[in-house]
Design a protein around this motif. Structure first.
Motif, mmCIF file in Angstrom:
data_model
loop_
_atom_site.group_PDB
_atom_site.id
_atom_site.type_symbol
_atom_site.label_atom_id
_atom_site.label_comp_id
_atom_site.label_asym_id
_atom_site.label_seq_id
_atom_site.Cartn_x
_atom_site.Cartn_y
_atom_site.Cartn_z
ATOM 1 N N GLU A 1 -20.890 58.565 70.753
ATOM 2 C CA GLU A 1 -21.290 59.331 69.583
ATOM 3 C C GLU A 1 -20.520 60.645 69.501
ATOM 4 O OE1 GLU A 1 -25.895 58.063 68.952
ATOM 5 O OE2 GLU A 1 -25.470 59.415 70.593
ATOM 6 N N SER A 2 -20.741 61.362 68.398
ATOM 7 C CA SER A 2 -20.124 62.672 68.242
ATOM 8 C C SER A 2 -20.476 63.570 69.423
ATOM 9 C CB SER A 2 -20.602 63.324 66.941
ATOM 10 O OG SER A 2 -20.107 62.641 65.817
ATOM 11 N N PHE A 3 -19.488 64.357 69.862
ATOM 12 C CA PHE A 3 -19.607 65.359 70.914
ATOM 13 C C PHE A 3 -19.619 64.789 72.325
ATOM 14 C CE2 PHE A 3 -22.148 66.930 67.242
ATOM 15 C CZ PHE A 3 -21.228 67.849 66.780
ATOM 16 N N SER A 4 -19.764 63.469 72.484
ATOM 17 C CA SER A 4 -19.861 62.916 73.830
ATOM 18 C C SER A 4 -18.584 63.146 74.626
ATOM 19 C CB SER A 4 -20.195 61.422 73.782
ATOM 20 O OG SER A 4 -19.208 60.706 73.071
ATOM 21 N N ASP A 5 -17.432 63.182 73.958
ATOM 22 C CA ASP A 5 -16.180 63.466 74.647
ATOM 23 C C ASP A 5 -15.482 64.686 74.051
ATOM 24 O OD1 ASP A 5 -15.495 62.422 72.225
ATOM 25 O OD2 ASP A 5 -14.139 60.875 72.986
ATOM 26 N N GLY A 6 -16.262 65.558 73.413
ATOM 27 C CA GLY A 6 -15.707 66.766 72.814
ATOM 28 C C GLY A 6 -15.164 66.567 71.420
ATOM 29 N N LEU A 7 -15.315 65.352 70.863
ATOM 30 C CA LEU A 7 -14.798 65.037 69.530
ATOM 31 C C LEU A 7 -15.913 64.511 68.643
ATOM 32 C CD1 LEU A 7 -11.587 63.079 70.606
ATOM 33 C CD2 LEU A 7 -11.679 65.441 69.789
ATOM 34 N N LEU A 8 -15.707 64.578 67.343
ATOM 35 C CA LEU A 8 -16.637 63.960 66.408
ATOM 36 C C LEU A 8 -16.442 62.453 66.425
ATOM 37 C CD1 LEU A 8 -16.402 66.360 63.314
ATOM 38 C CD2 LEU A 8 -17.945 66.477 65.278
ATOM 39 N N GLU A 9 -17.471 61.735 66.042
ATOM 40 C CA GLU A 9 -17.396 60.274 66.061
ATOM 41 C C GLU A 9 -16.487 59.761 64.946
ATOM 42 O OE1 GLU A 9 -20.443 56.438 66.403
ATOM 43 O OE2 GLU A 9 -21.142 58.321 65.541
ATOM 44 N N TYR A 10 -15.862 58.641 65.198
ATOM 45 C CA TYR A 10 -14.987 57.985 64.217
ATOM 46 C C TYR A 10 -15.813 57.419 63.057
ATOM 47 C CZ TYR A 10 -16.682 54.279 67.285
ATOM 48 O OH TYR A 10 -17.488 53.468 68.044
ATOM 49 N N PRO A 11 -15.174 57.111 61.893
ATOM 50 C CA PRO A 11 -15.886 56.535 60.747
ATOM 51 C C PRO A 11 -16.423 55.144 61.081
ATOM 52 C CG PRO A 11 -13.710 57.345 60.093
ATOM 53 C CD PRO A 11 -13.756 57.370 61.589
ATOM 54 N N GLN A 12 -17.547 54.795 60.477
ATOM 55 C CA GLN A 12 -18.161 53.490 60.685
ATOM 56 C C GLN A 12 -18.195 52.708 59.370
ATOM 57 O OE1 GLN A 12 -18.980 52.294 63.542
ATOM 58 N NE2 GLN A 12 -19.855 53.854 64.899
ATOM 59 N N TYR A 13 -18.085 51.384 59.471
ATOM 60 C CA TYR A 13 -18.099 50.512 58.291
ATOM 61 C C TYR A 13 -18.950 49.279 58.568
ATOM 62 C CZ TYR A 13 -14.032 53.306 56.951
ATOM 63 O OH TYR A 13 -13.186 54.342 56.652
ATOM 64 N N SER A 14 -19.507 48.701 57.516
ATOM 65 C CA SER A 14 -20.279 47.465 57.627
ATOM 66 C C SER A 14 -19.998 46.596 56.395
ATOM 67 C CB SER A 14 -21.768 47.780 57.762
ATOM 68 O OG SER A 14 -22.504 46.597 58.007
ATOM 69 N N ARG A 15 -20.651 45.441 56.283
ATOM 70 C CA ARG A 15 -20.470 44.566 55.139
ATOM 71 C C ARG A 15 -20.994 45.216 53.863
ATOM 72 N NH1 ARG A 15 -21.782 41.170 59.417
ATOM 73 N NH2 ARG A 15 -20.283 39.498 59.800
ATOM 74 N N PRO A 16 -20.379 44.919 52.717
ATOM 75 C CA PRO A 16 -19.294 43.953 52.477
ATOM 76 C C PRO A 16 -17.923 44.530 52.817
ATOM 77 C CG PRO A 16 -19.915 44.960 50.414
ATOM 78 C CD PRO A 16 -20.868 45.503 51.444
#
Length: 242
Positions: free
Chosen positions: A169-184
């Protein structure tokens, strides 16, 4: 992990924490929540726990003895004097690193203040951590306590159904989390990035890492100074932001 919350509004805490992921973790017995009503230790039939401040000034101050009595009750439940977090805008600003560290505790207590604050003497006697969730003032400590409980609980093994989500998740490695996508795959003309449809795990992980770096540079550049980037990644970022 056992949480104890000293508050004037125990129902607010119980209802807030007892839902969603934390609620399910409580049902499974992974975490527990105990609320202690500070008014129960008022020492008067009216449940009055505040009084005028010495030296004058606006507002009222929570008295020391009811707060101390509530902490003694918490200590009796825990079988020890647990680490106690006082929610205050004067404390250290809460972050993911603190959440990970506090998740190592078996028992963690929170003190929710109200009015103009709490008598300093009892804070000196029992509080171990002064913590803020941001540079602004709220009506009381209940909302910050629930924020912290939620963030800390996610770091407790077994709380999240997918353990990997807690470390990506965000901040876990000092960075914000990447974008997420789902269907469709195509939504109103907007396409899911092709790399996520490729099935190539190496390329997907590389894309996600790059997107985390880009997103952090765009929205929270202050985080980059402490993020662990390789020289290759630093050079790549410079090319992307020129």
């Amino acid at each position: 992990m056992n949480y104890y919350v000293m508050t004037l509004f125990p129902d607010m805490i119980s209802q807030g924490v007892g839902t969603s992921i934390t609620g399910r973790a409580m049902e499974k017995g992974i975490i527990s929540l105990h609320t202690v009503n500070i008014r129960d230790f008022a020492g008067n039939r009216y449940g009055k726990v505040d009084d005028y401040p010495y030296g004058g000034g606006a507002g009222m101050v929570m008295q020391a003895e009811p707060v101390y009595g509530a902490y003694e009750a918490v200590s009796a439940m825990a079988g020890k004097r647990p680490r106690l977090v006082y929610l205050t805008p004067q404390g250290r600003v809460f972050n993911q690193k603190m959440a990970q560290e506090m998740a190592q505790e078996s028992d963690l207590a929170f003190l929710c203040g109200h009015y103009e604050g709490i008598d300093e003497r009892v804070l000196e006697a029992i509080v171990t951590d002064f913590v803020s969730i941001g540079d602004y003032v709220l009506t009381g400590g209940e909302l910050p306590a629930m924020v912290m409980i939620d963030a800390i609980a996610r770091m407790v093994p077994g709380v999240l159904s997918n353990e990997q989500s807690g470390v990506s998740e965000s901040f876990s490695d000092g960075l914000l989390e990447y974008p997420q996508y789902s269907r469709p795959e195509n939504w109103r003309g907007r396409q899911v990035p092709s790399v996520l449809l490729s099935g190539h795990h190496g390329n997907v992980e590389k894309w996600r890492r790059e997107q985390s770096i880009l997103r952090t540079a765009k929205y929270r550049p202050d985080l980059l100074k402490n993020a662990e980037l390789t020289e290759k990644e630093k050079n790549w970022l410079r090319m992307q932001t020129q």
